[in-house]
Every structure is written in structure tokens, then in C-alpha cells.
Design an enzyme around this catalytic site. Structure first.
Site, PDB file in Angstrom:
ATOM      1  CE1 TYR A 107      60.853 -76.219   4.815  1.00 21.50           C
ATOM      2  CE2 TYR A 107      60.805 -78.545   5.376  1.00 21.50           C
ATOM      3  CZ  TYR A 107      60.665 -77.537   4.451  1.00 21.50           C
ATOM      4  OH  TYR A 107      60.348 -77.841   3.152  1.00 21.50           O
ATOM      5  CE1 TYR A 146      60.620 -82.813   4.558  1.00 17.28           C
ATOM      6  CE2 TYR A 146      61.959 -81.091   3.566  1.00 17.28           C
ATOM      7  CZ  TYR A 146      60.729 -81.659   3.802  1.00 17.28           C
ATOM      8  OH  TYR A 146      59.607 -81.082   3.269  1.00 17.28           O
ATOM      9  NE  ARG A 156      58.683 -84.621  -0.585  1.00 18.39           N
ATOM     10  CZ  ARG A 156      58.347 -83.434  -1.108  1.00 18.39           C
ATOM     11  NH1 ARG A 156      57.998 -82.457  -0.339  1.00 18.39           N
ATOM     12  NH2 ARG A 156      58.343 -83.238  -2.409  1.00 18.39           N
ATOM     13  CG  HIS A 159      61.130 -79.708  -1.474  1.00 22.36           C
ATOM     14  ND1 HIS A 159      61.554 -80.790  -0.735  1.00 22.36           N
ATOM     15  CD2 HIS A 159      60.260 -79.030  -0.665  1.00 22.36           C
ATOM     16  CE1 HIS A 159      60.971 -80.774   0.440  1.00 22.36           C
ATOM     17  NE2 HIS A 159      60.181 -79.715   0.524  1.00 22.36           N
ATOM     18  CG  HIS A 161      57.724 -75.679   0.239  1.00 25.32           C
ATOM     19  ND1 HIS A 161      56.720 -76.597   0.045  1.00 25.32           N
ATOM     20  CD2 HIS A 161      58.629 -76.296   1.038  1.00 25.32           C
ATOM     21  CE1 HIS A 161      57.001 -77.713   0.700  1.00 25.32           C
ATOM     22  NE2 HIS A 161      58.150 -77.557   1.309  1.00 25.32           N
TER      23      HIS A 161
HETATM   24 FE   FE2 Z   1      59.216 -79.132   2.288  1.00 28.06          FE
END
Ligand code: FE2
Length: 239
Positions: A107, A146, A156, A159, A161
Site C-alpha cells: 500500500y 501481503y 492476507r 483483496h 477494499h
Molecule cells: Fe487490505
């Protein structure tokens, strides 16, 4: 005068606040019984149609792959679907906010410092508004998995969000879209906090019909928001 119709309070698909396998819920789950907020005009209305979203938030950002000087690294995908309420009615003119990691699983955020590269051509934030039939569509790259510090060797699943306000503040939904061929979903405490069969709704569907030749793979993802306590009828006129 607009009737104030309460929205359903039944949240069958909502994960519980406390999920011990999802460590941070141990700290943030409420320890007192919940209070019910009365549904007044504030909770049962939203910005509404007629371009209100654009005036409040700016123009839509439907293509996350063209926000910089070049194309981002990664598999380009088209995500599309419909936003419906529990009665199957389309939810038109509602905003969907989108945020995600890049193709390497990183991110653009000061708190995200794991050893994966940032992509100068990808921010990972977008925004679309549903049309009159509740349809939406955006273009992005498929995010990477990640690691997170929940437990030893925790990863995770890939995905995206999503946050949807729906027609009123009482219908706001924050959720995650997963991909159908991802083995990390079944060992993910966050995905598994959502009870079945609702968990299956979080997994998008590969769709050849919306795949664009020589450009992008296509995934379908429908979102269901809360309905009214009582189903209003279209022809229910009051004089
Ligand atoms: Fe996330």
C-alpha cells in the site's frame, strides 16, 4: 414530506465484533452491550441522486491504471457488478470507494513498510457511482497478497477494499472483494470471521464475457446492502 422508513437492523452477514483468531478485535470489540441509535432523518437519508456525489467528492475515478504517467505493473482487470438491496432492488446513484495494494501487495501508506516495492504508477484509490440500474465498473490491477502480523506466517489473500454508503447512512457497508482462485482465503481470519454462506459473497467471479481481448481480465462482484424494515411499494402514493 418524505416518509422516514427504518432500515433493517438484522445483520445476518456481518462478522461478530469479537473474533479471537483476528487479534486486533480483542482490543477493539465493545465490552458493553450495544446501544441502538434511533433511525431519524439523518440515518435514513443520504446525499441522493442528481450529481450530489460528484459535487461532494469530485469526479469519479473509475480507472486506477491511468492516474499517473505510465501503466502500473500487474495484471490489468475490470471489476463490475450491481449494487442491490435485500429485496433485489437496484441501488442507483450511490458511491463505491475503492482502495487496494499494488500488484506486489504494498500500500501507499506510511504504516506499510514491508519489503515489497511501491509502484510509481499506482496509488490504489478509486471511486465510482452506480448508474440507474445499480451497475458499476472500474479498471485496476489485481492486488498482491501481503503479510500481516496477526500470527506467525500470516498472509492476507489478494483483496480490494470497498466502501458503499448506499441510499442512507444506515446502509453503509465496508467490505472486501476476494478472487476465486486464491488458496489464502480459507486460512484468513478476516475472511473467516464472516459467517457462511455470506463469506461466499465476498469472492468475485471470473467472467469471460466482461474480459476485454488483449487488454484485461474481467471479474463480477455484486453487493447487497440492507433493505427497509418494511418493503416499500413503488406505487404507494400519499396525498
Ligand atoms: Fe487490505
Amino acid at each position: 414530506m418524505t416518509d422516514v422508513l427504518a432500515y433493517a437492523r438484522d445483520d445476518a452477514g456481518t462478522p461478530p465484533s469479537l473474533v479471537p483468531d483476528y487479534g486486533s478485535t480483542l482490543l477493539r470489540a465493545p465490552r458493553q452491550p450495544l446501544l441502538r441509535v434511533p433511525q431519524t432523518l439523518t440515518e435514513t437519508t443520504g446525499p441522493g441522486p442528481g450529481g450530489a456525489w460528484e459535487r461532494l467528492m469530485g469526479a469519479s475515478l473509475a480507472d486506477l491504471t491511468t492516474q499517473h504517467g505510465g501503466a502500473p505493473i500487474g495484471q490489468r482487470i475490470v471489476v463490475s457488478g450491481r449494487v442491490l438491496d435485500e429485496d433485489g432492488r437496484p441501488v442507483p446513484d450511490t458511491v463505491m470507494e475503492i482502495w487496494q495494494a499494488n500488484a506486489a501487495g504494498r500500500y501507499v501508506h506510511v504504516r506499510d513498510q514491508w519489503d515489497a516495492p511501491l509502484d510509481p504508477n499506482f496509488t490504489g484509490a478509486g471511486r465510482v457511482v452506480t448508474d440507474a440500474e445499480g451497475r458499476y465498473r472500474f479498471v485496476t490491477v489485481r492486488p498482491g497478497a501481503y503479510p500481516w502480523g496477526n500470527h506467525r506466517n500470516a498472509w492476507r489473500p489478494a483483496h480490494i477494499h470497498l466502501s458503499l454508503l448506499g441510499p442512507a447512512f444506515a446502509t453503509r457497508l465496508v467490505t472486501q472483494l476476494y478472487f476465486p482462485d486464491d488458496p489464502l482465503i480459507e486460512i484468513d481470519p478476516i475472511a473467516n470471521a464472516v459467517p457462511m454462506p455470506y463469506r461466499q459473497r465476498l469472492v468475485s467471479r471470473f467472467d469471460m464475457a466482461t474480459t476485454e481481448p488483449n487488454r484485461a481480465l474481467g471479474y463480477l462482484f455484486d453487493v447487497v446492502l440492507k433493505g427497509r424494515d418494511q418493503t416499500p411499494f413503488e406505487d404507494d402514493h400519499h396525498d
